[in-house]
Design an enzyme around this catalytic site. Structure first.
Site, short mmCIF file in Angstrom:
data_model
loop_
_atom_site.label_atom_id
_atom_site.label_comp_id
_atom_site.label_asym_id
_atom_site.label_seq_id
_atom_site.Cartn_x
_atom_site.Cartn_y
_atom_site.Cartn_z
N GLN A 26 50.02 42.64 44.69
CA GLN A 26 49.82 43.61 45.78
C GLN A 26 50.93 43.57 46.82
OE1 GLN A 26 47.62 45.93 45.85
NE2 GLN A 26 46.25 45.23 44.24
N LYS B 256 51.63 48.88 39.42
CA LYS B 256 51.33 49.01 40.86
C LYS B 256 52.59 49.34 41.65
CE LYS B 256 47.61 45.60 40.51
NZ LYS B 256 46.29 46.23 40.61
N CYS C 190 37.44 42.69 41.70
CA CYS C 190 37.84 41.47 40.98
C CYS C 190 38.15 40.33 41.94
CB CYS C 190 39.06 41.71 40.08
SG CYS C 190 38.78 42.98 38.85
N ASP D 41 50.89 35.09 43.39
CA ASP D 41 50.45 36.34 42.80
C ASP D 41 50.95 37.48 43.69
OD1 ASP D 41 49.13 38.62 42.04
OD2 ASP D 41 47.12 37.76 42.14
N HIS E 14 42.34 37.11 43.53
CA HIS E 14 41.87 38.00 42.46
C HIS E 14 41.41 37.10 41.31
CE1 HIS E 14 42.40 40.86 39.08
NE2 HIS E 14 42.34 41.82 39.99
N1 PMP Z 1 46.30 40.02 41.44
C1 PMP Z 1 46.01 40.93 42.35
C2 PMP Z 1 46.03 40.56 43.79
C3 PMP Z 1 45.69 42.23 41.95
O1 PMP Z 1 45.38 43.14 42.85
C4 PMP Z 1 45.69 42.55 40.57
C5 PMP Z 1 45.35 43.93 40.09
N2 PMP Z 1 44.14 44.45 40.59
C6 PMP Z 1 46.02 41.54 39.67
C7 PMP Z 1 46.32 40.29 40.12
C8 PMP Z 1 46.02 41.77 38.20
O2 PMP Z 1 47.00 42.68 37.86
P1 PMP Z 1 47.03 43.29 36.37
O3 PMP Z 1 45.64 43.79 36.11
O4 PMP Z 1 48.03 44.38 36.47
O5 PMP Z 1 47.44 42.20 35.47
#
Ligand code: PMP
Length: 410
Positions: A205, A228, A367, A202, A125
């Site tokens: 997910q 999430k 993203c 990270d 991401h």
């Molecule tokens: N890493 C991953 C794999 C994600 O899916 C997301 C959220 N789409 C994030 C990081 C970022 O999370 P947040 O926007 O809640 O900080």
């Protein structure tokens, strides 16, 4: 289904009763972006503002004491949720993004010299790419990238070959939000440690969908977001092994993170985790986070994972019968995320039209532009599942998708 009374689960989420265009029931399949929030979490945050609202860690009055206690209980709950050894290893942040920025900033500043290397993967991401790029600009660190195979998995041989004398850190995702791939984090960590590098994962997910044990995985840092995991936005956590958190410098400065501040004799910092929590935190959200984890544990991540796998299989089988539809990412171990493209139909058009039929999916680059480009794409459609989704919703989604594809193709 024997393992779950899903109607009972759904009743806990007021928003799932919403109707959209032409009074169609909402079919919410954008859970990788954010999950919905059960009533009990809304109640917990409401109750905080009704009865307890106060700033924490400062006042000695009763409300401040109660709020501090509730906030610190939330920390202990996150500790248990990740099976961390010590609650001082849990830092509250605004979410996975801030957790990753925190690690990047303090680790690079303290542990890396110009020319030192961080390994990230092609499926990250942007939250686990851009912070490293910003620091590459200011601190001269070098970013190495693990390639992704055609199946959507990390190329492990290439990973091993990326290490050099200068590798200090590996930063990888546990589960890809764009492909659903579940990465072998324990193995990635073992290899990193053998080569003398630390690893930050990270978990944005992963934490919502499978049990996570940071000690069994043997990772140095682990990041995730409450929103999430059926909790509120605005809060998340960073796990950091205690010796790291003791050794690393603070990132943001302000109240709460100091021991003593002086103009002539310098400033000393609080012990972890407070050293990394400058300013008034998201208190109501921490309490909502605590309640959300409680809610998740009521069902259990094993049940949640089984249910979502059941939905994933069902949806995958049905989607494969659609002419010209291609699923991107066919990893052997996959979470409840399906990315797909359809011949002759732009992802954006599908997303807009299927919304008119009450179905919420994601379209775009998620993203994660590098990994989509790896597959020659700029956008996909993505359906992602949570505990409250049902096989009947999958049927609705697939028939709506068939209708939309017919419309777009004319
Ligand atoms: N890493 C991953 C794999 C994600 O899916 C997301 C959220 N789409 C994030 C990081 C970022 O999370 P947040 O926007 O809640 O900080």
């Amino acid at each position: 289904h024997p393992i779950l009374d899903v109607d009972h689960v759904r009743q806990e989420f007021p928003i799932l009763g919403r109707r959209l265009h032409d009074n169609r029931p909402l079919v919410y399949l954008d859970n990788a972006a954010t999950t919905q929030t059960p009533q009990t979490v809304l109640d917990a945050m409401d109750d905080y503002y009704h009865r307890m609202n106060a700033n924490i860690h400062r006042g000695i009055h009763s409300l401040a004491e109660e709020a501090t206690q509730a906030f610190e209980n939330a920390r202990k709950h996150v500790q248990r949720f990740l099976n961390a050894a010590d609650s001082r290893e849990i830092v509250f942040t605004r979410g996975a993004t801030e957790s990753l920025n925190l690690v990047a900033n303090v680790f690079v500043r303290s542990e890396m010299r110009p020319g030192d290397e961080v390994i990230v993967s092609e499926m990250e991401h942007h939250a686990n790419i851009v912070p490293w790029q910003l620091l590459a600009d200011t601190h001269g660190i070098v970013i190495r990238v693990i390639p992704v195979t055609e199946q959507g998995e990390l190329d492990m041989a290439a990973y091993r070959a990326l290490f050099s004398e200068r590798t200090k850190l590996v930063a990888v995702t546990h589960v890809s939000n764009a492909l659903g791939t579940i990465n072998p984090v324990a193995e990635l960590a073992r290899i990193a440690h053998e080569r003398g590098a630390a690893i930050v994962v990270d978990g944005a997910q992963a934490a919502p969908h499978q049990p996570v044990d940071v000690q069994a995985l043997d990772v140095d840092f682990y990041a995730f977001s409450a929103h999430k995991v059926y909790g509120p936005t605005g809060i998340g956590a960073l796990y950091g092994r205690l010796d790291w958190l003791e050794q690393l410098p603070p990132w943001q400065g302000g109240g709460e993170m100091i021991k003593r501040v002086s103009f002539d004799r310098g400033t000393t910092f609080a012990d972890p985790p407070h050293k990394f929590e400058a300013g008034t935190p998201a208190i109501a959200e921490a309490i909502g986070f605590d309640r959300a984890l409680q809610w998740v544990e009521r069902y259990g991540l094993d049940v949640i994972s089984d249910w979502e796998q059941h939905l994933l299989l069902n949806a995958t089988e049905q989607l494969q019968t659609i002419d010209g539809l291609r699923i991107i990412g066919n990893a052997e171990h996959k979470a409840g995320v399906i990315s797909f493209v359809v011949d002759g139909a732009h992802a954006q058009d599908i997303g807009l039209l299927i919304d008119q039929l009450g179905v919420a999916i994601r379209t775009g680059h998620h993203c994660a532009q590098p990994v989509l480009r790896r597959f020659g794409l700029e956008a996909t459609c993505r359906a992602s599942f949570a505990l409250y989704n049902t096989p009947a919703e999958i049927d609705t989604f697939v028939s709506a998708l068939r209708r939309v594809i017919d419309m777009v193709r004319g």
